[in-house]
Scaffold this active site. Structure first.
Site, short mmCIF file in Angstrom:
data_model
loop_
_atom_site.label_atom_id
_atom_site.label_comp_id
_atom_site.label_asym_id
_atom_site.label_seq_id
_atom_site.Cartn_x
_atom_site.Cartn_y
_atom_site.Cartn_z
N ASP A 6 33.06 -31.60 -43.15
CA ASP A 6 32.64 -32.04 -41.77
C ASP A 6 32.49 -33.71 -41.79
O ASP A 6 32.41 -34.35 -42.69
CB ASP A 6 31.38 -31.66 -41.46
CG ASP A 6 30.65 -31.69 -40.29
OD1 ASP A 6 31.79 -31.41 -39.26
OD2 ASP A 6 29.80 -31.47 -39.72
C1 FPP Z 1 45.53 -27.63 -47.33
C2 FPP Z 1 44.77 -27.73 -46.38
C3 FPP Z 1 44.89 -26.68 -45.19
C4 FPP Z 1 43.92 -28.87 -46.07
C5 FPP Z 1 42.92 -29.10 -45.21
C6 FPP Z 1 42.88 -30.55 -44.97
C7 FPP Z 1 41.61 -31.18 -44.19
C8 FPP Z 1 40.72 -32.15 -44.75
C9 FPP Z 1 41.23 -30.43 -43.14
C10 FPP Z 1 39.97 -30.78 -42.25
C11 FPP Z 1 39.80 -29.69 -41.00
C12 FPP Z 1 38.77 -29.74 -40.13
C13 FPP Z 1 38.79 -29.17 -39.02
C14 FPP Z 1 37.59 -30.51 -40.69
C15 FPP Z 1 36.47 -30.84 -39.91
O1 FPP Z 1 36.09 -32.11 -39.35
P1 FPP Z 1 36.35 -32.24 -37.91
O2 FPP Z 1 37.65 -32.46 -37.30
O3 FPP Z 1 35.32 -31.30 -37.15
O4 FPP Z 1 35.59 -33.84 -37.79
P2 FPP Z 1 34.09 -34.03 -37.01
O5 FPP Z 1 33.15 -33.30 -37.64
O6 FPP Z 1 34.08 -35.76 -37.00
O7 FPP Z 1 34.52 -33.51 -35.47
#
Ligand code: FPP
Length: 331
Positions: free
Chosen positions: A42
């Site tokens: 997160d």
């Molecule tokens: C190989 C593979 C599939 C790798 C994944 C890489 C990766 C770090 C994915 C995170 C995806 C995600 C939606 C995270 C949540 O943060 P958020 O976007 O919700 O950020 P926020 O909490 O600040 O809104």
């Protein structure tokens, strides 16, 4: 030639860090160790926003944090790691954002297939967990390729939850179990052999037995590739599970450090494991053991780290006095 010389201090530092990690991990291993750690990554967008970085940079830095975490887990012999990469709810985000996240995911999934990738280096089998039909075709094909390409790896398992929510997983498992039972009935109906073999009175009868049972449902859960997680780490201080592994987490320790995912590091993992060891008896419903062992583990780690930091500081700055004075602030 010049390049090699310039790299020497970095290599030395890396060697020192991995030695330090190996020591700390061997001390940690005195206590009960987690077999399965799951991560809710997160705070990637907030990380980029706080630093005025371009959209998407947070997820890129987040991926680097993820590869570090995976390395530490595999060095620690944690056999199962699960990550919440993309929830079904994330599809509700702006279409451009979903598209750019998917592009990044596809790039990283393709990277996993490479020979020198983190998963191939550590012999890790990759599973994509979730309703993969919801992914766009190219990401789905990459995910399937990665699963196939790593199918021969057997040292550890990485489950990447994409287009996943627990409620969807549970619904899917129930539907599959019912469908399976219906098919069994149909075959028995056609054969005319009766329902004695499966111990039921047939569809629609009420003989006190359930049509499907817990085992049937669990057999169809996407996450049946791994045991229930021992620890779930969710960054950004959130203590919600956000529809992640709800079925599997009744005995898991939830650890929620107040940092954003790209900021996660080695010490957060160590702290999560120490917390797991401290609560082990409660989580696993086992008789309480003496806390002396844990105290020794803590002291050994703290002592070693302090001595090492002191020596490093002396090497770099000539005197260790400032280090000793600033120690209480750092701790
Ligand atoms: C190989 C593979 C599939 C790798 C994944 C890489 C990766 C770090 C994915 C995170 C995806 C995600 C939606 C995270 C949540 O943060 P958020 O976007 O919700 O950020 P926020 O909490 O600040 O809104």
């Amino acid at each position: 030639m010049e390049k090699r010389k310039g790299n020497q201090p970095t290599q030395l530092l890396e060697g020192l860090c991995s030695f330090l990690r190996a020591y700390i991990f061997s001390v940690l291993s005195i206590g009960p160790m987690p077999r399965h750690i799951a991560f809710i990554m997160d705070g990637n967008r907030r990380y980029a926003k706080n630093r005025n970085l371009e959209d998407g940079t947070g997820h890129r830095v987040g991926y680097l944090a993820l590869t570090n975490m995976l390395r530490y887990c595999y060095e620690l012999n944690v056999k199962y790691v699960t990550i919440y990469a993309f929830s079904i709810d994330n599809f509700k985000r702006r279409p451009e954002e979903v598209q750019s996240t998917m592009n990044l995911m596809q790039e990283k999934i393709e990277g996993l297939i490479q020979k020198d990738s983190i998963v191939n280096k550590h012999g890790v089998r990759v599973y994509f967990i979730g309703n993969l039909k919801l992914l766009n075709n190219s990401v789905k094909i990459s995910a399937e390729r990665a699963m196939k390409a790593t199918a021969h790896n057997s040292k550890a398992v990485l489950s990447i939850c994409m287009a996943y929510t627990s409620t969807d997983e549970i619904m899917h498992a129930i539907e599959k179990s019912c469908k399976e039972k219906q098919d069994e009935f149909r075959i028995l109906d056609m054969s005319g052999a009766g329902y004695g073999l499966i111990g039921l009175g047939g569809i629609g009868t009420d003989n006190g037995k359930s049509l499907i049972n817990l085992k049937d449902v669990e057999e169809h859960m996407y996450m049946k590739v791994a045991p229930d997680p021992d620890i779930i780490i969710r960054t950004s201080g959130e203590t919600r599970l956000s529809n992640f592994l709800l079925w599997q987490s009744s005995s898991s320790l939830l650890y929620s450090p107040r940092i954003l995912w790209p900021e996660i590091g080695f010490w957060h993992l160590v702290r999560a494991i120490l917390e797991f060891q401290r609560n082990f008896a409660y989580l696993k419903k086992k008789p309480k053991q003496s806390l002396v062992g844990l105290l020794v583990v803590n002291l050994l780690i703290s002592g070693f780290v302090l001595v090492l930091c002191f020596l490093l500081y002396r090497c770099m700055h000539g005197s260790g006095l400032i280090f000793l004075v600033s120690l209480p602030l750092m701790w």
